[in-house]
Design a protein around this motif. Structure first.
Motif, short mmCIF file in Angstrom:
data_model
loop_
_atom_site.label_atom_id
_atom_site.label_comp_id
_atom_site.label_asym_id
_atom_site.label_seq_id
_atom_site.Cartn_x
_atom_site.Cartn_y
_atom_site.Cartn_z
N MET A 290 0.86 -1.20 0.00
CA MET A 290 0.00 0.00 0.00
C MET A 290 0.89 1.24 0.00
SD MET A 290 -3.50 -0.57 0.95
CE MET A 290 -3.85 0.60 2.25
N GLY A 291 0.65 2.16 -0.89
CA GLY A 291 1.46 3.36 -0.94
C GLY A 291 0.82 4.38 -1.86
N TYR A 292 1.52 5.49 -2.02
CA TYR A 292 1.01 6.60 -2.84
C TYR A 292 1.35 6.42 -4.31
CZ TYR A 292 0.25 8.97 1.58
OH TYR A 292 -0.19 9.30 2.84
N HIS A 293 0.50 6.98 -5.13
CA HIS A 293 0.72 7.01 -6.58
C HIS A 293 1.09 8.44 -6.94
CE1 HIS A 293 -1.14 3.01 -6.80
NE2 HIS A 293 -2.00 3.49 -5.91
N ILE A 294 2.34 8.60 -7.40
CA ILE A 294 2.88 9.93 -7.64
C ILE A 294 3.01 10.17 -9.14
CG2 ILE A 294 4.79 11.51 -7.10
CD1 ILE A 294 3.74 10.39 -4.56
N LEU A 295 2.64 11.37 -9.56
CA LEU A 295 2.80 11.77 -10.96
C LEU A 295 3.76 12.95 -11.02
CD1 LEU A 295 1.98 11.84 -13.99
CD2 LEU A 295 0.04 13.28 -13.32
N VAL A 296 4.84 12.82 -11.80
CA VAL A 296 5.82 13.89 -11.98
C VAL A 296 5.64 14.48 -13.36
CG1 VAL A 296 8.28 14.47 -12.03
CG2 VAL A 296 7.44 12.75 -10.42
N VAL A 297 5.38 15.79 -13.40
CA VAL A 297 5.08 16.46 -14.67
C VAL A 297 6.16 17.51 -14.94
CG1 VAL A 297 3.32 17.64 -16.03
CG2 VAL A 297 2.64 16.20 -14.09
N ASP A 298 6.98 17.27 -15.94
CA ASP A 298 8.06 18.20 -16.32
C ASP A 298 8.47 17.85 -17.73
OD1 ASP A 298 10.76 19.47 -16.57
OD2 ASP A 298 10.51 19.84 -14.43
N ASP A 299 8.77 18.85 -18.55
CA ASP A 299 9.14 18.56 -19.93
C ASP A 299 10.58 18.07 -20.05
OD1 ASP A 299 10.07 21.80 -21.28
OD2 ASP A 299 9.93 21.17 -19.20
N ASN A 300 11.33 18.11 -18.96
CA ASN A 300 12.73 17.69 -18.99
C ASN A 300 12.86 16.29 -18.38
OD1 ASN A 300 15.62 17.46 -17.96
ND2 ASN A 300 15.74 19.34 -19.15
N ARG A 301 13.32 15.35 -19.20
CA ARG A 301 13.40 13.95 -18.79
C ARG A 301 14.31 13.75 -17.58
NH1 ARG A 301 17.47 11.04 -20.82
NH2 ARG A 301 17.66 12.42 -22.61
N ILE A 302 15.43 14.44 -17.57
CA ILE A 302 16.38 14.24 -16.48
C ILE A 302 15.87 14.86 -15.18
CG2 ILE A 302 18.72 14.82 -15.70
CD1 ILE A 302 19.59 14.34 -18.62
N ILE A 303 15.18 15.97 -15.29
CA ILE A 303 14.61 16.58 -14.08
C ILE A 303 13.50 15.70 -13.52
CG2 ILE A 303 13.42 18.60 -13.16
CD1 ILE A 303 16.49 18.89 -13.87
N ARG A 304 12.74 15.05 -14.39
CA ARG A 304 11.72 14.10 -13.88
C ARG A 304 12.42 13.00 -13.09
NH1 ARG A 304 9.62 14.41 -19.27
NH2 ARG A 304 10.25 12.27 -19.72
N THR A 305 13.53 12.52 -13.60
CA THR A 305 14.26 11.47 -12.91
C THR A 305 14.76 11.95 -11.55
OG1 THR A 305 14.97 10.52 -15.01
CG2 THR A 305 16.23 9.89 -13.06
N MET A 306 15.29 13.17 -11.54
CA MET A 306 15.78 13.75 -10.27
C MET A 306 14.66 13.88 -9.25
SD MET A 306 18.25 16.98 -10.85
CE MET A 306 18.13 17.39 -9.12
N ALA A 307 13.50 14.37 -9.71
CA ALA A 307 12.38 14.56 -8.80
C ALA A 307 11.92 13.22 -8.24
CB ALA A 307 11.24 15.27 -9.52
N MET A 308 11.89 12.21 -9.10
CA MET A 308 11.46 10.88 -8.62
C MET A 308 12.46 10.34 -7.61
SD MET A 308 9.60 9.06 -11.87
CE MET A 308 10.90 9.26 -13.08
N ARG A 309 13.75 10.56 -7.86
CA ARG A 309 14.75 10.11 -6.89
C ARG A 309 14.58 10.84 -5.57
NH1 ARG A 309 20.43 10.81 -9.62
NH2 ARG A 309 21.18 10.07 -7.61
N ALA A 310 14.27 12.14 -5.62
CA ALA A 310 14.10 12.91 -4.38
C ALA A 310 12.89 12.39 -3.60
CB ALA A 310 13.93 14.39 -4.71
N VAL A 311 11.81 12.09 -4.28
CA VAL A 311 10.61 11.61 -3.60
C VAL A 311 10.86 10.25 -2.95
CG1 VAL A 311 8.21 10.89 -3.90
CG2 VAL A 311 9.03 12.95 -5.01
#
Lengths: 142, 134
Positions: free
Chosen positions: B1-22
């Motif tokens: 059981m956990g959260y479903h997170i959506l990362v919205v950014d036009d930059n692929r690498i920044i999406r990766t960074m944000a997901m790593r931070a979360v």
């Protein structure tokens, strides 16, 4: 050094450190077109229009990619990956530099960064020497 | 059981960074999905459960402010928590985003700043609460 130049350099250095984890060493001469490996332009629209131009010297985008992804080997960074990190650096520099120079009371809209051609930076510009290379940022008003 | 997170950014690498931070946060995470603009983000949300959106502003096709407006007008999707991750510093624009119920993290951010914002926002949510699902 004028107040505007100091403000611009401090702003760019802060972004370079906090976003890209690069190491600014101090002000530098503007990168000559022949030394610009990647150039990005971010158009801004508000009370006036123009563009912020980011020119990266050799190795800077690759170093940023390595810092952001934790990749130890930056000798073979794909061109697309270098473009992605360069675009984000341009985006965040522009987003921080415009209000720092012109004030946050104005509302500016920034377009997505686009790849541009090397160019001589005239007018307002800020250049930094980095441990990883060098970069220059120019503001061109229409 | 956990959260479903959506990362919205036009930059692929920044999406990766944000997901790593979360993933560094204390949140239990079930899924993390990405979208490169607001339009695709809405499609993702209509297709499945999303408990939290991390949202860039300057994106092509549909920018973050347009996405947030559309989100809050959607009867099913509108309760979804949103954290805007942006360079925006104009007071009026930030006020508009906050008035639409968005949290705000300024770029460039330290990973711990994003983590703190997520933890602050999600303390009131329960995992798999289905904030938005079809």
């Amino acid at each position: 050094m004028s107040d505007v130049t100091e403000t611009g350099l401090i702003t760019v250095a802060a972004v370079v450190e906090n976003l890209a984890f690069l190491t600014p060493l101090g002000p530098a001469e503007a990168l000559a077109p022949a030394d610009q490996r990647l150039v990005f332009a971010v158009v801004f629209r508000g009370p006036f229009t123009g563009r912020v131009v980011l020119a990266l010297g050799a190795g800077v985008a690759e170093a940023m990619y390595g810092n952001l992804t934790g990749s130890g080997d930056i000798t073979a960074v794909a061109h697309d990956d270098a473009l992605e990190v360069g675009k984000e650096l341009a985006n965040v520099i522009a987003g921080n530099l415009i209000p720092a120079i012109y004030g946050s009371e104005h509302e500016f809209h920034l377009d997505a960064p686009v790849l541009g051609a090397p160019r001589a930076l005239t007018g307002l510009h800020f250049s930094l020497e980095l441990a990883e290379g060098a970069l220059s940022v120019g503001i061109e008003r229409d | 059981m956990g959260y479903h997170i959506l990362v919205v950014d036009d930059n692929r690498i920044i999406r990766t960074m944000a997901m790593r931070a979360v993933t560094m946060s204390s949140l239990p995470i079930s899924t993390m999905v990405e979208a490169e603009n607001g339009q695709i983000a809405l499609e993702r949300m209509r297709a499945g459960t999303v408990d939290l959106v991390l949202l860039d502003i300057n994106m092509p096709v549909m920018n973050g402010e347009e996405f947030l407006t559309a989100l809050r007008q959607d009867a099913v999707l509108k309760p979804t928590p949103v954290i805007v991750v942006s360079t925006e510093s104009n007071i009026q624009r930030i006020a508009r985003l906050r008035a639409m119920g968005a949290g705000f993290v300024h770029k460039p951010f330290k990973p711990e700043e994003l983590v703190a914002a997520v933890n602050r926002l999600m303390v009131f949510m329960k995992p798999d609460a289905g904030a938005a699902h079809v």
